[in-house]
Scaffold this motif. Sequence first.
Motif, PDB file in Angstrom:
ATOM      1  N   SER A   1       0.961   5.945  -7.504  1.00  0.00           N
ATOM      2  CA  SER A   1      -0.315   6.355  -8.113  1.00  0.00           C
ATOM      3  C   SER A   1      -1.072   7.290  -7.185  1.00  0.00           C
ATOM      4  N   ASP A   2      -1.462   8.437  -7.693  1.00  0.00           N
ATOM      5  CA  ASP A   2      -2.190   9.421  -6.883  1.00  0.00           C
ATOM      6  C   ASP A   2      -3.597   8.957  -6.518  1.00  0.00           C
TER       7      ASP A   2
ATOM      8  N   PHE B   1      -4.577   5.847  -5.887  1.00  0.00           N
ATOM      9  CA  PHE B   1      -4.650   4.580  -5.156  1.00  0.00           C
ATOM     10  C   PHE B   1      -5.360   4.722  -3.815  1.00  0.00           C
ATOM     11  N   LEU B   2      -5.066   5.792  -3.082  1.00  0.00           N
ATOM     12  CA  LEU B   2      -5.623   5.960  -1.735  1.00  0.00           C
ATOM     13  C   LEU B   2      -6.982   6.649  -1.708  1.00  0.00           C
ATOM     14  N   SER B   3      -7.571   6.869  -2.867  1.00  0.00           N
ATOM     15  CA  SER B   3      -8.890   7.513  -2.896  1.00  0.00           C
ATOM     16  C   SER B   3      -9.957   6.566  -2.363  1.00  0.00           C
TER      17      SER B   3
ATOM     18  N   CYS C   1       0.826  -1.203   0.000  1.00  0.00           N
ATOM     19  CA  CYS C   1       0.000   0.000   0.000  1.00  0.00           C
ATOM     20  C   CYS C   1       0.866   1.260   0.000  1.00  0.00           C
TER      21      CYS C   1
ATOM     22  N   SER D   1       0.882   3.903  -3.071  1.00  0.00           N
ATOM     23  CA  SER D   1       0.415   5.264  -2.792  1.00  0.00           C
ATOM     24  C   SER D   1       1.381   6.304  -3.353  1.00  0.00           C
TER      25      SER D   1
END
Length: 324
Positions: free
Chosen positions: A30-31, A33-35, A23, A27
Motif C-alpha cells: 500500500s502506497d 501505509f507509510l504516510s 511494516c 509498505s
Amino acid sequence: MNTQQLKQYIIKFQSIIALLLMCIVLSFLSDSFLSGENAWNVMRQISVNVIISVGMTLIILTGGIDLSVGSILALSGAVTATLLKFGAEFIDMNLYIGFTLMGALVGGTLAGTVLGWFNGLTITRFKVPPFVATLAMLTIARGLTMLLTGGFPITGLGNNMAFIGTGWFLGIPMPVWISALIVLAAAVVTKKTTLGRHIYAIGGNETAAALSGLKIKKVKMMVYAIAGALAGIGGIIVTSRLDSAQPNAGFGFELDSIAAVVIGGTSLSGGKGTIMGTVQGALIIGILNNGLVLLNVSPFWQQVIKGFVILLAVVIEKFNSKEE
C-alpha cells in the motif's frame, strides 16, 4: 554468536521483529501505509486498546483474566455522558446535582474502578474463577449501560469533551498523550515498586507468595480495580471521539486487549511479561487492522486473520515456555 544465542535473541525480540516485518510488507502493498497521516491514524486507533491492555497485563501477570473490560468501558462512557449532560437528579429529595466536565470524568472513571474492584472482590472473597466472575460482569455492565441509556446514544457533549478524543496538543493527538502517560506510569509501577514485585510474585507462584507473607487478596483487588479504572478512561476517550455514549461501545474490546497482551509476550499462566511488550502487541494488532483496511480486505476475513494471529501468538508463547 552461536545458534543458541541467536535463538534467545529472536525469542526476546520476536514482537519487534514481527512488527518490522509487517511494516515492510504493508509498505510494499500500500502506497499510503507509510504516510504521516496514516501513522497518526494508527496511533489514535490503538490508544484505547493500549490503555485497556495495560490493565489487562497487570491482571494476566497475576494469573487472572478479565472479560468485562469492554462492557465496563461502555458503562463508564455512559456514566460520564449522563453526568455531563443531565447531571444527577434525586426526585424524592427534590435535589439536582450538576457536573462540570472534570466532575463527569471523575464519575466515569470511578464507575469503572468500582466495577473492577467488585470483580476483584468476587474472585478473592468468594473464590469465583476469574473467567466466570468477569464473564458475569460483562453481562451486568452491559445491562446497566442499556438501562442508563435506554438503548439510545447520548449525544451533544460539547467541544471541551470532544477535545479529549479528537484534539491535538504539541502536534500529537490527545489520546496518544493519555495512553503514553498511562504506559509510563504502569512501566514504573511494574519495574520499580513493591506492588509490581508482588504482582510478578503472585503470578509466578501464588502458593510461595502466600507463604512469604504477601497480601494476595489485597494485591489482586487492587489490580482489578486499576484495570477497571483504565477501562473507564478508555470509555471516556471513545465517548469523546464519537461525541456520544453508544450503548454497544466496547463490543469485542476484551479480545483485542487479550490479543495485545499475548502477542506482546505475556504468559497466560502469569508471572512473565512487560508493559512495553504489550504496547508492541497493541501496535501489531493496530497495524494489522489498518493494513487490512488499506488493502480492502473484507471485514469478515479480517476477523479470521486476526484470530489466526492470536492463535499463532499463543502457540509461540507455549513453545518458548517449554524451551525455557
